[in-house]
Scaffold this active site. Structure first.
Site, short mmCIF file in Angstrom:
data_model
loop_
_atom_site.label_atom_id
_atom_site.label_comp_id
_atom_site.label_asym_id
_atom_site.label_seq_id
_atom_site.Cartn_x
_atom_site.Cartn_y
_atom_site.Cartn_z
N SER A 1 3.46 -1.91 10.40
CA SER A 1 4.91 -1.95 10.66
C SER A 1 5.57 -3.27 10.25
O SER A 1 6.48 -3.76 10.93
CB SER A 1 5.20 -1.65 12.13
OG SER A 1 4.78 -0.35 12.48
N ASN B 1 0.87 -1.18 0.00
CA ASN B 1 0.00 0.00 0.00
C ASN B 1 0.91 1.23 0.00
O ASN B 1 1.48 1.57 1.03
CB ASN B 1 -0.89 -0.04 1.26
CG ASN B 1 -1.72 1.22 1.40
OD1 ASN B 1 -1.84 2.02 0.48
ND2 ASN B 1 -2.29 1.40 2.60
N TRP B 2 1.02 1.85 -1.16
CA TRP B 2 1.94 2.99 -1.29
C TRP B 2 1.40 4.26 -0.66
O TRP B 2 2.12 5.25 -0.57
CB TRP B 2 2.25 3.24 -2.77
CG TRP B 2 3.20 2.26 -3.38
CD1 TRP B 2 3.72 1.14 -2.78
CD2 TRP B 2 3.76 2.30 -4.70
NE1 TRP B 2 4.56 0.49 -3.65
CE2 TRP B 2 4.60 1.19 -4.84
CE3 TRP B 2 3.61 3.17 -5.77
CZ2 TRP B 2 5.31 0.92 -6.01
CZ3 TRP B 2 4.31 2.92 -6.94
CH2 TRP B 2 5.15 1.80 -7.06
N LYS B 3 0.11 4.26 -0.31
CA LYS B 3 -0.51 5.47 0.27
C LYS B 3 -0.28 6.67 -0.67
O LYS B 3 -0.30 6.50 -1.88
CB LYS B 3 0.01 5.70 1.68
CG LYS B 3 -0.15 4.44 2.55
CD LYS B 3 0.10 4.65 3.99
CE LYS B 3 -0.10 3.35 4.74
NZ LYS B 3 0.03 3.47 6.17
N GLY C 1 2.04 2.80 10.67
CA GLY C 1 2.63 4.10 10.34
C GLY C 1 3.80 4.51 11.21
O GLY C 1 4.21 3.79 12.13
N GLY D 1 2.86 -1.16 4.34
CA GLY D 1 2.81 0.26 4.01
C GLY D 1 4.18 0.78 3.64
O GLY D 1 4.67 0.57 2.53
N GLU E 1 -5.35 -4.94 10.70
CA GLU E 1 -4.38 -3.87 10.85
C GLU E 1 -4.67 -3.10 12.14
O GLU E 1 -5.47 -2.15 12.13
CB GLU E 1 -4.47 -2.90 9.67
CG GLU E 1 -4.11 -3.53 8.34
CD GLU E 1 -3.47 -2.48 7.44
OE1 GLU E 1 -2.33 -2.69 7.03
OE2 GLU E 1 -4.11 -1.46 7.18
N HIS F 1 -9.61 1.12 4.84
CA HIS F 1 -8.32 1.31 5.52
C HIS F 1 -8.51 2.28 6.68
O HIS F 1 -9.30 3.23 6.59
CB HIS F 1 -7.28 1.84 4.53
CG HIS F 1 -5.89 1.83 5.10
ND1 HIS F 1 -5.45 2.82 5.95
CD2 HIS F 1 -4.88 0.94 4.99
CE1 HIS F 1 -4.21 2.53 6.32
NE2 HIS F 1 -3.84 1.39 5.75
#
Ligand code: PGA
Length: 255
Positions: free
Chosen positions: A215, A10-12, A173, A236, A167, A97
């Site tokens: 993480s 997930n590149w955000k 994050g 992420g 998650e 998400h």
């Protein structure tokens, strides 16, 4: 034969430039294309999808999206529909998400998005997870409600097009204190399967892939994948670091 591990990046909201997106995706694809036991899915920002999807060949490394809108009607400025993504060649869509839920997305909206994704013939990656682990175990009720409400209108025949990603928000994050422990993740994986079985009363509920996210990095990936009960990872930050993500893919292929 062991089930394929599913590794989703997930590149955000990154990278800032298309050139960098091409570079990172090219490197990931090179590794992923050589790994038989892993389904790799990269979810870039919408604006890069049409360009990156031209680099996709075969089924080992495919494209996903980070979200979609729940309606197919035109009058929704700024939104992207599930059928637009399907027509573009996208195969998976992340739904619910925690970073979208933090902007106000409710379980009811998530349910509508899941329905739209399935209707478009895509696989929905439903994210669930608590914001804190209380010692009374209230987080289990919270996760149960998230699943029940997010899949409220789904038929059991759609179970094969669903993936659930656990998650825990406290593990996601830059500000995360740590990843969840392998035990935490397995415990919730069992809970999710029980909730699905109670909802749908079918063997198929046990086959829904359960991913862990929060993480994940090359140092802890093996623990999650080797413990049994976790079918893949939603990654992420580390998914934009091509060598780190490639390492995770190789670990998954050996798990
Ligand atoms: P992270 O993000 O790996 O950077 O913690 C996970 C996610 O939000 O999907």
């Amino acid at each position: 034969m062991a089930k394929k591990k599913i590794i989703i990046g997930n590149w955000k909201m990154a990278p800032k430039e298309a050139r960098e997106a091409r570079r990172v995706f090219g490197a990931i694809k090179k590794t992923a294309g050589g790994l038989r036991g892993v389904q790799t899915v990269v979810c870039p920002p919408y604006i890069y999808i049409s360009e990156l999807i031209r680099q996709v060949s075969g089924h080992r490394c495919v494209m996903g999206a980070q979200d979609c809108f729940w309606s197919e009607e035109q009058a929704h400025t700024g939104e992207i529909s599930a059928s637009m993504l399907a027509n573009m060649g996208v195969r998976y869509v992340i739904v619910g998400h925690s970073e979208r839920r933090a902007l106000g997305e409710t379980n009811e909206e998530v349910a509508k998005k899941v329905a739209a994704v399935l209707k478009a013939g895509l696989t929905a990656v439903l994210c669930v997870g608590e914001s804190e682990r209380d010692e009374h175990g209230n987080y289990t009720a919270f996760i149960k409600t998230q699943i029940q409400e997010s899949l409220s209108s789904m038929r059991k025949s759609s179970l094969e097009n669903i993936i659930i990603a656990y998650e825990p928000i406290w593990a996601i994050g830059k500000s995360a204190q740590r990843a969840a422990s392998v035990e935490d993740a397995i415990e919730v994986s069992i809970l999710i399967k029980k909730v699905l079985s109670d909802m749908f009363h079918t063997e198929g509920a046990m086959n829904v892939p359960i991913l862990y996210g929060g993480s994940v990095n090359p140092h802890n990936a093996e623990g999650f994948l080797g413990g049994g009960g976790i079918d893949g990872l939603l990654v992420g930050r580390a998914s934009l670091d091509a060598p780190a993500f490639s390492e995770i893919l190789i670990i998954a292929s050996q798990a």
